[in-house]
Write a protein that holds these residues in place. Structure first.
Motif, short mmCIF file in Angstrom:
data_model
loop_
_atom_site.label_atom_id
_atom_site.label_comp_id
_atom_site.label_asym_id
_atom_site.label_seq_id
_atom_site.Cartn_x
_atom_site.Cartn_y
_atom_site.Cartn_z
N ILE A 1 7.62 5.49 -13.74
CA ILE A 1 6.48 4.57 -13.71
C ILE A 1 6.58 3.71 -12.45
O ILE A 1 7.63 3.12 -12.17
N TYR A 2 5.50 3.65 -11.69
CA TYR A 2 5.45 2.78 -10.51
C TYR A 2 4.27 1.83 -10.65
O TYR A 2 3.15 2.27 -10.96
N VAL A 3 4.51 0.54 -10.44
CA VAL A 3 3.47 -0.48 -10.50
C VAL A 3 3.53 -1.30 -9.22
O VAL A 3 4.60 -1.79 -8.84
N ILE A 4 2.38 -1.49 -8.57
CA ILE A 4 2.34 -2.27 -7.34
C ILE A 4 1.14 -3.21 -7.40
O ILE A 4 0.06 -2.84 -7.86
N VAL B 1 -5.19 -6.22 -5.45
CA VAL B 1 -5.36 -4.84 -5.87
C VAL B 1 -4.10 -4.41 -6.63
O VAL B 1 -2.98 -4.76 -6.23
N PHE B 2 -4.29 -3.68 -7.72
CA PHE B 2 -3.18 -3.22 -8.54
C PHE B 2 -3.29 -1.71 -8.77
O PHE B 2 -4.39 -1.17 -8.92
N VAL C 1 -2.10 -0.22 -1.65
CA VAL C 1 -1.42 0.19 -2.88
C VAL C 1 -1.20 1.71 -2.88
O VAL C 1 -0.17 2.19 -3.36
N ASP C 2 -2.15 2.48 -2.36
CA ASP C 2 -2.00 3.94 -2.35
C ASP C 2 -0.90 4.38 -1.40
O ASP C 2 -0.14 5.31 -1.70
N THR D 1 -10.10 -1.13 -3.36
CA THR D 1 -8.78 -0.58 -3.67
C THR D 1 -8.07 -0.10 -2.42
O THR D 1 -6.85 0.02 -2.42
N GLN D 2 -8.83 0.18 -1.33
CA GLN D 2 -8.19 0.63 -0.08
C GLN D 2 -7.90 -0.52 0.88
O GLN D 2 -7.49 -0.29 2.01
#
Length: 349
Positions: free
Chosen positions: A325-328, A43-44, A251-252, A71-72
Motif C-alpha cells: 500500500i502506498y499513500v502520498i 492532492v492525495f 503524486v503520480d 491531480t497532475q
C-alpha cells in the motif's frame, strides 16, 4: 443459471458499494483538513498492489487566478528530497564509486572531525553536525545563490551537537554534504544526476529540481496563512536547501518512484535493503530511521515513511510493504499538513 446470475450481480454490487464506502472514508479523513474550495489545497493518491485506487485534488492551485487544484499539479516536496539523495548515494556505492562507511574527510579533507563522521552517519542523521536550518544566520543566505561548497562552508565550522553515532537528531546539513559528495564522485551536478539516473529511469517526467523562474506547466503555487488571510510563500534560493529539500513532483510521479524502488529498477535488492534497514547508535540503541526514510509502524505493520516541509508546501508519503500500500499527500500551503491524514489513510488497510 438465474440464481448464479443473481448471485454474481449481488457480489459485484457488494464490491462496488464497499469500494464506494472506502472512498468515502478516505474523503472524510482528507476533509478534516482540506475542506474549503477557495483556499490552497492538496492532492492525495492511494495505490494498492501496483494500481491506483484513489486519486483526488482539493482546493486551489493558484489563488490569484482562481484555478482549481488538479491531480497532475506539481508541488515542492521539501524533505522527501532526502529519499532521492540517499538512493543516489546507494547507486554510486553499487557502482563501486564510494562506500557508505567512507569518512567525510575522504571527500572534504579539512572537514572538522571528518575522519570520524561517515556517510552512514550523514544518511541516518547521527553525525552530530550542526543543522544549518537552526542557525540564526540562515536568513543571511536564504535568498543567495550558493554553490554546494559554499553551503558546506556555511555550517562546517559550527560546534557539533554530539559525537558521531551517539544520538539520532534530524539534520539537513548531512544531506547537503551528501549532495556535494554525489557531485564530486559522479562529475555531474546534483540536478543532472537525479534527472538522468532517477527521474528518467523511473519515468518521472513531471519531477524537477525546484525553480521559481522556469515556466513549469501545472505548477501549484505555495502559500502561508496569516491572521488576515493567505500570502504568497517566502522566496528562497533553492541552492540553500539543495539535496536536503529542493525537488518538485506530482503524486503520480511519486507513485512511479515507489514502483521503481519496489521493482529494484534503480538499486539491486541488497542496496535497496540498506535504505530500509534500521541501525544502532554507539550505545546499542536502535533508531527508527534507514537512509532517507523513517521506519515505523502503523497498526502493528511496518511502515516506510517521510514528510517534507518547505516555505509554502508540505508533503507526506507512507508505504506498507506487507500490504503493498502506498499513500502520498501533497499540500500547497504550509498551514495544512497531510502527515496524519496520510498515516490514517494507510491505517484503514
Amino acid at each position: 443459471m438465474l440464481k448464479l446470475f443473481c448471485a454474481l450481480i449481488l457480489t459485484l454490487l457488494s464490491y462496488f458499494l464497499s469500494g464506494q464506502g472506502f472512498e468515502n472514508k478516505i474523503d472524510s479523513l482528507i476533509l478534516t483538513e482540506f475542506n474549503e474550495a477557495n483556499v490552497p489545497g492538496g492532492v492525495f493518491l492511494v495505490a494498492k498492489k501496483g494500481k491506483v485506487i484513489y486519486r483526488k485534488a482539493f482546493g486551489r492551485s493558484n489563488l490569484e487566478l482562481g484555478t482549481d487544484m488538479a491531480t497532475q499539479s506539481i508541488f515542492q516536496i521539501g524533505s522527501m528530497t532526502k529519499q532521492f539523495t540517499a538512493v543516489a548515494i546507494l547507486m554510486l556505492e553499487q557502482q563501486g564509486k564510494l562506500n557508505v562507511n567512507d569518512p567525510v574527510s575522504k571527500y572534504i579533507a579539512d572537514f572538522p572531525n571528518g575522519n570520524n563522521i561517515t556517510l552512514h552517519h550523514l544518511l541516518n542523521h547521527t553525525s552530530g553536525i550542526k543543522d544549518f536550518t537552526k542557525m540564526k544566520s540562515i536568513s543571511d543566505i536564504a535568498q543567495k545563490q550558493m554553490s554546494p561548497m559554499e553551503m558546506v562552508g556555511f555550517f562546517k565550522d559550527e560546534p557539533v551537537d554530539f559525537q558521531p553515532g551517539e544520538k539520532f537528531e534530524y539534520n539537513n546539513s548531512g544531506y547537503v554534504l551528501l549532495g556535494y559528495i554525489i557531485e564530486a564522485v559522479s562529475g555531474k551536478t546534483y540536478e543532472e544526476f537525479i534527472k538522468e539516473h532517477i527521474f528518467d529511469k523511473a519515468g518521472m517526467q513531471n519531477s524537477f529540481y525546484a525553480t521559481d523562474r522556469k515556466i513549469i506547466k501545472n505548477r501549484a503555487y505555495g502559500y502561508h496563512q496569516k491572521a488576515d488571510g493567505y500570502v504568497n510563500k517566502t522566496i528562497i534560493n533553492f541552492s540553500v536547501p539543495y539535496a536536503s529539500g529542493s525537488l518538485m513532483s506530482t503524486v503520480d510521479d511519486m507513485f512511479k518512484w515507489q514502483v521503481a524502488l519496489k521493482g529494484n529498477l534503480l538499486l539491486n535488492e541488497k542496496q535497496t535493503k540498506k535504505a530500509f534497514s534500521k541501525s544502532r547508535l554507539s550505545n546499542g540503541e536502535m533508531i527508527e530511521y534507514g537512509y532517507g526514510w523513517h521506519l515505523k509502524e502503523i497498526n502493528g505493520m511496518e511502515s516506510r515513511e517521510h514528510g517534507g516541509s518547505i516555505f509554502g508546501f508540505k508533503s507526506m508519503g507512507v508505504y506498507i510493504a506487507e500490504k503493498d500500500i502506498y499513500v502520498i499527500g501533497l499540500s500547497n500551503c504550509d498551514c495544512n499538513s497531510p502527515t496524519q491524514i496520510v498515516r490514517d489513510i494507510a491505517g484503514l488497510f
